[in-house]
Scaffold this active site. Structure first.
Site, PDB file in Angstrom:
ATOM      1  N   SER A 119       3.367  47.968   9.538  1.00 44.65           N
ATOM      2  CA  SER A 119       3.060  47.105   8.388  1.00 44.65           C
ATOM      3  C   SER A 119       3.608  47.680   7.100  1.00 44.65           C
ATOM      4  CB  SER A 119       1.542  46.989   8.199  1.00 44.65           C
ATOM      5  OG  SER A 119       0.921  46.459   9.312  1.00 44.65           O
ATOM      6  N   HIS A 140       8.442  42.997  12.675  1.00 44.06           N
ATOM      7  CA  HIS A 140       7.100  42.890  12.111  1.00 44.06           C
ATOM      8  C   HIS A 140       6.518  41.507  12.393  1.00 44.06           C
ATOM      9  CE1 HIS A 140       4.215  43.001   8.456  1.00 44.06           C
ATOM     10  NE2 HIS A 140       3.654  43.555   9.512  1.00 44.06           N
ATOM     11  N   GLU A 152       9.368  39.436  10.558  1.00 44.31           N
ATOM     12  CA  GLU A 152      10.314  40.095   9.651  1.00 44.31           C
ATOM     13  C   GLU A 152      11.162  41.045  10.499  1.00 44.31           C
ATOM     14  OE1 GLU A 152       7.815  40.200   5.471  1.00 44.31           O
ATOM     15  OE2 GLU A 152       7.351  41.733   6.961  1.00 44.31           O
ATOM     16  N   ASN A 190       3.861  41.985   3.099  1.00 40.94           N
ATOM     17  CA  ASN A 190       2.811  42.928   2.680  1.00 40.94           C
ATOM     18  C   ASN A 190       3.005  43.452   1.261  1.00 40.94           C
ATOM     19  OD1 ASN A 190       1.316  42.604   4.946  1.00 40.94           O
ATOM     20  ND2 ASN A 190       2.172  44.360   6.018  1.00 40.94           N
TER      21      ASN A 190
HETATM   22  N1  CAA Z   1      -5.139  34.259  19.391  1.00 41.98           N
HETATM   23  C1  CAA Z   1      -4.515  33.141  19.811  1.00 41.98           C
HETATM   24  N2  CAA Z   1      -4.675  31.929  19.232  1.00 41.98           N
HETATM   25  C2  CAA Z   1      -5.532  31.847  18.210  1.00 41.98           C
HETATM   26  C3  CAA Z   1      -6.238  32.962  17.729  1.00 41.98           C
HETATM   27  C4  CAA Z   1      -6.008  34.208  18.352  1.00 41.98           C
HETATM   28  N3  CAA Z   1      -6.614  35.338  17.941  1.00 41.98           N
HETATM   29  N4  CAA Z   1      -7.011  32.573  16.698  1.00 41.98           N
HETATM   30  C5  CAA Z   1      -6.808  31.240  16.553  1.00 41.98           C
HETATM   31  N5  CAA Z   1      -5.912  30.815  17.445  1.00 41.98           N
HETATM   32  C6  CAA Z   1      -5.359  29.445  17.548  1.00 41.98           C
HETATM   33  C7  CAA Z   1      -6.367  28.461  18.102  1.00 41.98           C
HETATM   34  O1  CAA Z   1      -6.266  28.374  19.518  1.00 41.98           O
HETATM   35  C8  CAA Z   1      -5.979  27.165  17.437  1.00 41.98           C
HETATM   36  O2  CAA Z   1      -4.890  26.552  18.101  1.00 41.98           O
HETATM   37  P1  CAA Z   1      -4.747  24.934  18.157  1.00 41.98           P
HETATM   38  O3  CAA Z   1      -4.893  24.457  16.753  1.00 41.98           O
HETATM   39  O4  CAA Z   1      -3.389  24.706  18.722  1.00 41.98           O
HETATM   40  O5  CAA Z   1      -5.827  24.455  19.030  1.00 41.98           O
HETATM   41  C9  CAA Z   1      -5.445  27.598  16.070  1.00 41.98           C
HETATM   42  O6  CAA Z   1      -5.092  28.975  16.209  1.00 41.98           O
HETATM   43  C10 CAA Z   1      -6.505  27.421  14.998  1.00 41.98           C
HETATM   44  O7  CAA Z   1      -7.646  28.177  15.412  1.00 41.98           O
HETATM   45  P2  CAA Z   1      -9.155  27.813  15.086  1.00 41.98           P
HETATM   46  O8  CAA Z   1      -9.297  26.319  14.908  1.00 41.98           O
HETATM   47  O9  CAA Z   1     -10.040  28.463  16.083  1.00 41.98           O
HETATM   48  O10 CAA Z   1      -9.436  28.616  13.775  1.00 41.98           O
HETATM   49  P3  CAA Z   1      -8.834  28.460  12.347  1.00 41.98           P
HETATM   50  O11 CAA Z   1      -8.377  27.071  12.056  1.00 41.98           O
HETATM   51  O12 CAA Z   1      -9.856  29.084  11.494  1.00 41.98           O
HETATM   52  O13 CAA Z   1      -7.512  29.388  12.381  1.00 41.98           O
HETATM   53  C11 CAA Z   1      -6.388  31.416  12.055  1.00 41.98           C
HETATM   54  C12 CAA Z   1      -7.580  30.723  12.716  1.00 41.98           C
HETATM   55  C13 CAA Z   1      -5.094  30.898  12.675  1.00 41.98           C
HETATM   56  C14 CAA Z   1      -6.545  32.886  12.337  1.00 41.98           C
HETATM   57  C15 CAA Z   1      -6.409  31.090  10.517  1.00 41.98           C
HETATM   58  O14 CAA Z   1      -7.685  31.375   9.993  1.00 41.98           O
HETATM   59  C16 CAA Z   1      -5.366  31.839   9.730  1.00 41.98           C
HETATM   60  O15 CAA Z   1      -4.212  31.454   9.705  1.00 41.98           O
HETATM   61  N6  CAA Z   1      -5.782  32.933   9.043  1.00 41.98           N
HETATM   62  C17 CAA Z   1      -4.884  33.750   8.229  1.00 41.98           C
HETATM   63  C18 CAA Z   1      -4.105  34.694   9.106  1.00 41.98           C
HETATM   64  C19 CAA Z   1      -3.166  35.545   8.313  1.00 41.98           C
HETATM   65  O16 CAA Z   1      -3.029  35.484   7.097  1.00 41.98           O
HETATM   66  N7  CAA Z   1      -2.486  36.421   9.040  1.00 41.98           N
HETATM   67  C20 CAA Z   1      -1.612  37.410   8.461  1.00 41.98           C
HETATM   68  C21 CAA Z   1      -2.367  38.697   8.360  1.00 41.98           C
HETATM   69  S1  CAA Z   1      -1.417  39.971   7.579  1.00 41.98           S
HETATM   70  C22 CAA Z   1      -0.430  40.536   8.813  1.00 41.98           C
HETATM   71  O17 CAA Z   1      -0.486  40.122   9.938  1.00 41.98           O
HETATM   72  C23 CAA Z   1       0.572  41.589   8.430  1.00 41.98           C
HETATM   73  C24 CAA Z   1       0.152  42.983   8.414  1.00 41.98           C
HETATM   74  O18 CAA Z   1       1.031  43.843   8.578  1.00 41.98           O
HETATM   75  C25 CAA Z   1      -1.245  43.438   8.145  1.00 41.98           C
HETATM   76  P1  NAD Z   2      -5.199  48.320  16.855  1.00 39.15           P
HETATM   77  O1  NAD Z   2      -6.051  49.444  16.404  1.00 39.15           O
HETATM   78  O2  NAD Z   2      -5.834  47.011  17.167  1.00 39.15           O
HETATM   79  O3  NAD Z   2      -4.369  48.770  18.172  1.00 39.15           O
HETATM   80  C1  NAD Z   2      -3.653  49.953  18.277  1.00 39.15           C
HETATM   81  C2  NAD Z   2      -3.643  50.319  19.751  1.00 39.15           C
HETATM   82  O4  NAD Z   2      -2.692  51.356  19.983  1.00 39.15           O
HETATM   83  C3  NAD Z   2      -4.994  50.835  20.261  1.00 39.15           C
HETATM   84  O5  NAD Z   2      -5.413  50.013  21.332  1.00 39.15           O
HETATM   85  C4  NAD Z   2      -4.696  52.276  20.700  1.00 39.15           C
HETATM   86  O6  NAD Z   2      -5.412  52.657  21.860  1.00 39.15           O
HETATM   87  C5  NAD Z   2      -3.210  52.188  20.992  1.00 39.15           C
HETATM   88  N1  NAD Z   2      -2.489  53.466  20.954  1.00 39.15           N
HETATM   89  C6  NAD Z   2      -2.586  54.479  20.052  1.00 39.15           C
HETATM   90  N2  NAD Z   2      -1.705  55.451  20.346  1.00 39.15           N
HETATM   91  C7  NAD Z   2      -1.034  55.047  21.459  1.00 39.15           C
HETATM   92  C8  NAD Z   2       0.036  55.606  22.233  1.00 39.15           C
HETATM   93  N3  NAD Z   2       0.574  56.793  21.935  1.00 39.15           N
HETATM   94  N4  NAD Z   2       0.475  54.905  23.295  1.00 39.15           N
HETATM   95  C9  NAD Z   2      -0.057  53.702  23.602  1.00 39.15           C
HETATM   96  N5  NAD Z   2      -1.038  53.123  22.903  1.00 39.15           N
HETATM   97  C10 NAD Z   2      -1.517  53.786  21.840  1.00 39.15           C
HETATM   98  O7  NAD Z   2      -4.062  48.161  15.758  1.00 39.15           O
HETATM   99  P2  NAD Z   2      -3.183  46.855  15.416  1.00 39.15           P
HETATM  100  O8  NAD Z   2      -3.891  46.056  14.387  1.00 39.15           O
HETATM  101  O9  NAD Z   2      -2.740  46.218  16.690  1.00 39.15           O
HETATM  102  O10 NAD Z   2      -1.932  47.547  14.683  1.00 39.15           O
HETATM  103  C11 NAD Z   2      -0.875  48.124  15.398  1.00 39.15           C
HETATM  104  C12 NAD Z   2       0.332  48.250  14.506  1.00 39.15           C
HETATM  105  O11 NAD Z   2       0.715  46.944  14.053  1.00 39.15           O
HETATM  106  C13 NAD Z   2       0.116  49.099  13.234  1.00 39.15           C
HETATM  107  O12 NAD Z   2       1.314  49.741  12.918  1.00 39.15           O
HETATM  108  C14 NAD Z   2      -0.228  48.030  12.185  1.00 39.15           C
HETATM  109  O13 NAD Z   2       0.048  48.461  10.878  1.00 39.15           O
HETATM  110  C15 NAD Z   2       0.716  46.918  12.626  1.00 39.15           C
HETATM  111  N6  NAD Z   2       0.297  45.553  12.215  1.00 39.15           N
HETATM  112  C16 NAD Z   2      -1.026  45.212  12.158  1.00 39.15           C
HETATM  113  C17 NAD Z   2      -1.381  43.921  11.784  1.00 39.15           C
HETATM  114  C18 NAD Z   2      -2.825  43.489  11.724  1.00 39.15           C
HETATM  115  O14 NAD Z   2      -3.108  42.435  11.138  1.00 39.15           O
HETATM  116  N7  NAD Z   2      -3.759  44.212  12.302  1.00 39.15           N
HETATM  117  C19 NAD Z   2      -0.381  42.967  11.494  1.00 39.15           C
HETATM  118  C20 NAD Z   2       0.976  43.352  11.585  1.00 39.15           C
HETATM  119  C21 NAD Z   2       1.303  44.664  11.937  1.00 39.15           C
END
Ligand code: CAA
Ligand code: NAD
Length: 292
Positions: A119, A140, A152, A190
């Site tokens: 991330s 990503h 990405e 991000n």
């Molecule tokens: N796995 C698989 N499918 C899922 C799911 C999951 N964990 N969660 C929801 N879904 C699917 C559902 O099956 C449903 O599909 P259909 O519409 O085709 O039936 C759809 O998504 C909508 O789900 P829900 O009606 O149950 O719930 P919702 O409308 O509240 O949506 C959500 C759930 C898609 C998670 C929505 O709340 C959302 O888009 N949230 C924001 C997510 C976001 O911003 N993600 C980016 C995070 S940052 C990141 O990822 C980067 C990083 O590096 C940290």
């Molecule tokens: P998570 O904690 O849900 O899962 C990480 C997993 O990796 C755990 O199940 C752990 O047991 C496993 N693990 C640790 N060391 C290991 C190894 N050496 N070999 C095999 N498995 C190992 O974390 P996450 O949210 O899935 O995040 C994973 C990566 O993806 C991070 O780099 C995070 O920044 C990135 N990411 C996270 C998100 C998010 O929304 N959570 C979105 C995009 C990218």
């Protein structure tokens, strides 16, 4: 550079989704976790998500069975040998990722492409730890992977055009829309999303409004699917904290600094949905926000 077999290392929130979309798209998939308990939990995550897709009429039962039959779950890193593309999705720590990539570099063919789902780390810092920086790229994905359309694709100064093209095509082949991003910490999404989430925490610390009301404000006022606190719990407090630390270390700008409340949640092990509590307690009756 044909990709047929995909290795996924780490089967938590992200790795399970990456394995699922890869298997559904017809790739052979090898998933590696650290121990048998984590393998079982990872497999369960993939199976539950596939079952949900079947229940919603988005996937045939036969396609689910084929996807699972194409996926091997293992604790053995050696099973990555023979994969054309290996995507790392383990904990957000450069040390842990580089230890893994060094091991993989020693056993995998020189032709294999390595990718990180990081991330916030720079892909260059991982590529440099291997003997194949030209075959190293960022892929990503976004959470939840089966739903979020974006990937990405991150090119470092060393990534070859061939590697970038193969990774870009792979993202398209698993049904995603790829964009090209430069290798700066936070890439595109991000860089914008993380300061927003951290700023929401600072507003709560300042007493501007409650956690619930800020979430309501952003969902009802801006049409965001989740407010910043529900999203923090969804992403994982541990991940958000590490991401903030890494981006702050990179840019030395206060907007990336982890606010005190985030640190307190870390101390208490409130890692969000994955541990049942973060900014909210995720009770069977619904989420209950922390009172501050
Ligand atoms: N796995 C698989 N499918 C899922 C799911 C999951 N964990 N969660 C929801 N879904 C699917 C559902 O099956 C449903 O599909 P259909 O519409 O085709 O039936 C759809 O998504 C909508 O789900 P829900 O009606 O149950 O719930 P919702 O409308 O509240 O949506 C959500 C759930 C898609 C998670 C929505 O709340 C959302 O888009 N949230 C924001 C997510 C976001 O911003 N993600 C980016 C995070 S940052 C990141 O990822 C980067 C990083 O590096 C940290
Ligand atoms: P998570 O904690 O849900 O899962 C990480 C997993 O990796 C755990 O199940 C752990 O047991 C496993 N693990 C640790 N060391 C290991 C190894 N050496 N070999 C095999 N498995 C190992 O974390 P996450 O949210 O899935 O995040 C994973 C990566 O993806 C991070 O780099 C995070 O920044 C990135 N990411 C996270 C998100 C998010 O929304 N959570 C979105 C995009 C990218």
């Amino acid at each position: 550079m044909e990709i047929r077999k995909v290795g996924v290392v780490g089967c938590g929130l992200m790795g399970s989704g990456i394995a699922e979309v890869s298997a559904k798209a017809g790739f052979d998939v090898v998933v590696r976790e650290i121990d048998q308990g984590a393998v079982a939990a990872g497999r369960n995550r993939v199976e539950k998500s596939l079952a949900r897709a079947v229940a919603r009429g988005k996937l045939e039962e036969s396609s689910r069975d084929e996807a699972l039959a194409r996926t091997i779950f293992t604790t053995s890193l050696e099973k990555m040998v023979g994969c054309d593309l290996i995507i790392e999705a383990i904990v957000e720590s450069l040390e842990a990722k580089n230890e893994l990539f060094t091991q993989l570099d020693g056993i995998c063919s020189q032709d294999a492409i390595f990718a990180s789902n990081t991330s916030s780390l720079t892909v260059t810092d991982m590529a440099a730890a291997t003997s194949r920086p030209d075959r190293f790229v960022g892929l990503h994905f976004f959470n939840p992977v089966p739903v979020m359309k974006l990937v990405e694709v991150v090119r470092t100064i060393a990534t070859s055009q061939e590697t970038f093209d193969a990774a870009f095509a792979f993202a398209g082949a698993v049904g995603k829309t790829p964009i090209a991003a430069k290798d700066n910490s936070g890439f595109v999404v991000n860089l914008l999303l993380v300061p927003y989430m951290l700023d929401a925490i600072r507003q709560v610390e300042r007493g501007v409004a409650t956690i619930e009301d800020i979430d309501k404000a952003m969902t009802l006022g801006c049409g965001y699917p989740m407010g910043p606190f529900a999203l923090g719990d969804f992403v994982g407090i541990d991940t958000l904290y590490r991401v903030a630390e890494i981006m702050y270390e990179e840019y030395r700008e206060e907007r990336y600094a982890p606010p005190p409340l985030l640190k307190r949640l870390m101390s208490m092990g409130r890692y969000g949905r994955k541990t049942g509590a973060g900014f909210y307690d995720w009770t069977p009756e619904g989420p209950v926000a922390l009172k501050l």
